[in-house]
Design an enzyme around this catalytic site. Structure first.
Site, PDB file in Angstrom:
ATOM      1  N   GLY A   1       0.704  -1.301   0.137  1.00 54.34           N
ATOM      2  CA  GLY A   1       0.272  -0.137   0.120  1.00 54.34           C
ATOM      3  C   GLY A   1       0.707   1.046  -0.118  1.00 54.34           C
TER       4      GLY A   1
ATOM      5  N   GLY B   1       3.499  -3.660  -4.244  1.00 49.93           N
ATOM      6  CA  GLY B   1       3.172  -3.806  -5.494  1.00 49.93           C
ATOM      7  C   GLY B   1       3.490  -2.628  -6.186  1.00 49.93           C
ATOM      8  N   ARG B   2       2.800  -1.402  -6.055  1.00 50.11           N
ATOM      9  CA  ARG B   2       2.703  -0.275  -6.693  1.00 50.11           C
ATOM     10  C   ARG B   2       4.278   0.407  -6.557  1.00 50.11           C
ATOM     11  NH1 ARG B   2      -1.700   2.989  -7.520  1.00 50.11           N
ATOM     12  NH2 ARG B   2      -2.811   1.825  -6.084  1.00 50.11           N
TER      13      ARG B   2
ATOM     14  N   CYS C   1     -14.422   4.948 -27.958  1.00 45.99           N
ATOM     15  CA  CYS C   1     -15.790   5.791 -28.010  1.00 45.99           C
ATOM     16  C   CYS C   1     -16.326   6.154 -26.699  1.00 45.99           C
ATOM     17  CB  CYS C   1     -16.672   4.875 -29.042  1.00 45.99           C
ATOM     18  SG  CYS C   1     -15.620   4.489 -30.561  1.00 45.99           S
TER      19      CYS C   1
ATOM     20  N   TYR D   1      -0.693  -1.617 -12.132  1.00 50.89           N
ATOM     21  CA  TYR D   1      -1.766  -1.658 -12.507  1.00 50.89           C
ATOM     22  C   TYR D   1      -2.109  -1.111 -13.993  1.00 50.89           C
ATOM     23  CZ  TYR D   1      -1.797  -2.654  -7.595  1.00 50.89           C
ATOM     24  OH  TYR D   1      -1.552  -3.179  -6.331  1.00 50.89           O
TER      25      TYR D   1
HETATM   26  N1  LLP Z   1      -1.595  -6.864  -0.652  1.00 59.02           N
HETATM   27  C1  LLP Z   1      -2.910  -6.852  -0.903  1.00 59.02           C
HETATM   28  C2  LLP Z   1      -3.747  -7.843  -0.070  1.00 59.02           C
HETATM   29  C3  LLP Z   1      -3.579  -6.053  -1.701  1.00 59.02           C
HETATM   30  O1  LLP Z   1      -5.080  -6.179  -1.944  1.00 59.02           O
HETATM   31  C4  LLP Z   1      -2.952  -5.078  -2.575  1.00 59.02           C
HETATM   32  C5  LLP Z   1      -3.385  -4.248  -3.670  1.00 59.02           C
HETATM   33  C6  LLP Z   1      -1.307  -5.100  -2.332  1.00 59.02           C
HETATM   34  C7  LLP Z   1      -0.956  -6.073  -1.419  1.00 59.02           C
HETATM   35  C8  LLP Z   1      -0.507  -4.296  -2.940  1.00 59.02           C
HETATM   36  O2  LLP Z   1      -0.823  -3.083  -2.763  1.00 59.02           O
HETATM   37  P1  LLP Z   1       0.321  -1.707  -3.401  1.00 59.02           P
HETATM   38  O3  LLP Z   1       1.361  -1.857  -2.715  1.00 59.02           O
HETATM   39  O4  LLP Z   1       0.199  -2.113  -4.876  1.00 59.02           O
HETATM   40  O5  LLP Z   1      -0.633  -0.521  -3.080  1.00 59.02           O
HETATM   41  N2  LLP Z   1      -5.679  -1.032  -9.451  1.00 59.02           N
HETATM   42  C9  LLP Z   1      -5.618   0.028  -8.453  1.00 59.02           C
HETATM   43  C10 LLP Z   1      -4.744  -0.548  -6.989  1.00 59.02           C
HETATM   44  C11 LLP Z   1      -5.401  -1.718  -6.628  1.00 59.02           C
HETATM   45  C12 LLP Z   1      -4.865  -2.197  -5.368  1.00 59.02           C
HETATM   46  C13 LLP Z   1      -5.321  -3.641  -4.824  1.00 59.02           C
HETATM   47  N3  LLP Z   1      -4.593  -4.390  -3.879  1.00 59.02           N
HETATM   48  C14 LLP Z   1      -4.904   1.465  -8.923  1.00 59.02           C
HETATM   49  O6  LLP Z   1      -4.564   1.260 -10.041  1.00 59.02           O
HETATM   50  O7  LLP Z   1      -4.579   2.165  -8.042  1.00 59.02           O
END
Ligand code: LLP
Length: 421
Positions: free
Chosen positions: A239, A277-278, A346, A375
């Site tokens: 996150g 992730g991000r 469109c 993403y």
């Molecule tokens: N762990 C779990 C259980 C999660 O649900 C997620 C993300 C992560 C880790 C990784 O989170 P990050 O470090 O990437 O913030 N499509 C959306 C983001 C969806 C995130 C879903 N879960 C966007 O483009 O902003």
């Protein structure tokens, strides 16, 4: 920091000219920088230095085999949320003992796959899921290590669609019911409780919600230990947010986040997992596109590019801001031109940016959407029968197409006609 910089007036990914890739691959395409990916992974790994820890990359952010392999080679674990992601991780050579299985709706088929293939732990999100996992474990004659995902009822102060830690969200077990649910887990012979899991949302730009959540998890650890549960592992989720625009470049860094983790849970003697992730892949990727037309509207100029919402849905879905830069460096001191940057799909929602100041651009010019590594490709679709776009990985002076663009024929031939047509 990333490795996309202008060299001799042309945007490069590490040592490779984006214009050169565009000439060979065609636009639009995604391009990732190995050095940036590696750097971001190491920042997290180092931030948790001194703690027994595993950084489990949240594969949902970008799951190309080449990206997974690059990170796995550095010792990354993987956070997977489907049978598909599990098989992707295994195929890329990630050992099962480094794979964590998360997700709110795991199916029996997925459970059978990971129980038979091996897994580090399953993060369980409900009692019915716990009972089904127990049944599957007993069928295979094994004990599956589990944590329970706790919903700490904390406001992550992020976009509503990606906030997951409030009680009204579908995720996890309410913290008020944790004792009872851990009691159930302890009574099921196919499961072995190893710890607690929490994830409160994505693109957090403030550390305070993490601190609130982790404090609650620390308290819960004591309570559950008093009840006789072995809480030796904390999965603290992902996150941590990234700067999408130059105006918010003072976000907390992995080091600050690591210090917070040590402060809040370091004294518990637990092994710590995180699932970013991000932050690992977001700023390690660009979406490169060409200008098709510049169209004069009544009150604005439209920059119509060949990428669209089906390739990068974040602006349409989350009102997300992505910096847009020309691949050819604009001359210093040039007056900005203001455009609405749109794709060919469109729908009016197919708008990447409104009233954005950019360099003056012409038909055929290349532009890059920054911070598109997370993403981006994974959320793409073939809407409007636009084939999925290629992914390219750069390492120093080399590049490789890590997912080719399908031909129109390949795309169409996936359809089958019924006998009556
Ligand atoms: N762990 C779990 C259980 C999660 O649900 C997620 C993300 C992560 C880790 C990784 O989170 P990050 O470090 O990437 O913030 N499509 C959306 C983001 C969806 C995130 C879903 N879960 C966007 O483009 O902003």
């Amino acid at each position: 920091m990333d490795h996309f910089i202008y060299r001799k007036g042309v945007l490069h990914a590490e040592g490779v000219s984006i214009a050169k890739i565009a000439a060979q691959v065609g636009t639009p395409f995604y391009v990732y920088s190995t050095a940036t990916l590696e750097r971001h992974f190491r920042l997290f790994d180092e931030a948790l230095g001194g703690l027994d820890h595993l950084v489990c990359y949240a594969m949902k952010a970008a799951s190309n085999q080449a990206i997974i392999k690059t990170l796995a080679a550095l010792g990354a674990g993987m956070d997977v949320v489907s049978g598909g992601e599990y098989i992707r991780a295994i195929t890329a050579g990630v050992p099962p003992e480094r794979i964590v299985f998360s997700g709110v709706g795991k199916t029996r088929a997925e459970m059978e796959m990971i129980v038979s293939g091996g897994v580090r732990q399953v993060n369980v999100e409900s009692e019915p899921e716990m009972e089904l996992l127990n049944t599957v474990a007993l069928k295979f004659g094994v004990q599956v290590p589990i944590t329970v995902r706790i919903n700490p009822d904390v406001d992550a102060k992020t976009h509503a669609k990606i906030a997951t830690g409030r009680s009204e969200n579908k995720f996890g077990i309410p913290i008020s019911r944790a004792k009872e649910v851990y009691g159930l887990a302890a009574s099921l012979n196919g499961l072995k409780v190893v710890g607690i899991d929490v994830h409160i949302g994505s693109q957090l730009t403030d550390l305070e919600p993490f601190a609130q959540a982790y404090r609650k998890i620390a308290d819960l650890t004591h309570i559950l230990r008093q009840d006789g549960h072995e809480i030796n592992r904390l999965d603290l989720g992902g996150g941590l947010g990234i700067p999408y625009s130059r105006s918010n470049e003072t976000l907390p860094l992995p080091k600050d986040y690591g210090d917070l983790i040590k402060r809040e849970v370091g004294h518990l003697g637990c092994e710590v997992e995180i699932e970013p992730g991000r932050l690992i892949v977001g700023n390690a990727g660009l979406l490169v596109s060409s200008v098709i037309y510049i169209k004069e509207g009544e009150g604005q100029k439209f920059l119509i590019v060949d990428a669209a919402m089906n390739d990068l849905i974040r602006p349409a879905m989350y009102e997300a801001h992505h910096e847009i830069v020309p691949v050819n460096e604009p001359p210093v001191g040039q007056e900005p031109h203001t455009y609405d940057v749109v794709g060919p799909v469109c729908e009016s929602g197919d708008t990447f940016a409104k009233q954005r100041d950019l360099a003056e651009l012409y038909d055929g010019d290349l532009v890059a959407f920054r911070s598109a590594g997370a993403y981006g490709a994974v959320m793409a679709s073939e809407y409007n029968s636009r084939p999925l776009i290629p992914e390219v990985l750069v390492k120093e002076d080399e590049f490789a197409v890590i997912r080719p663009r399908p031909t129109l024929e390949e795309m169409i031939n996936r359809d089958n006609l019924p006998v009556w047509l």
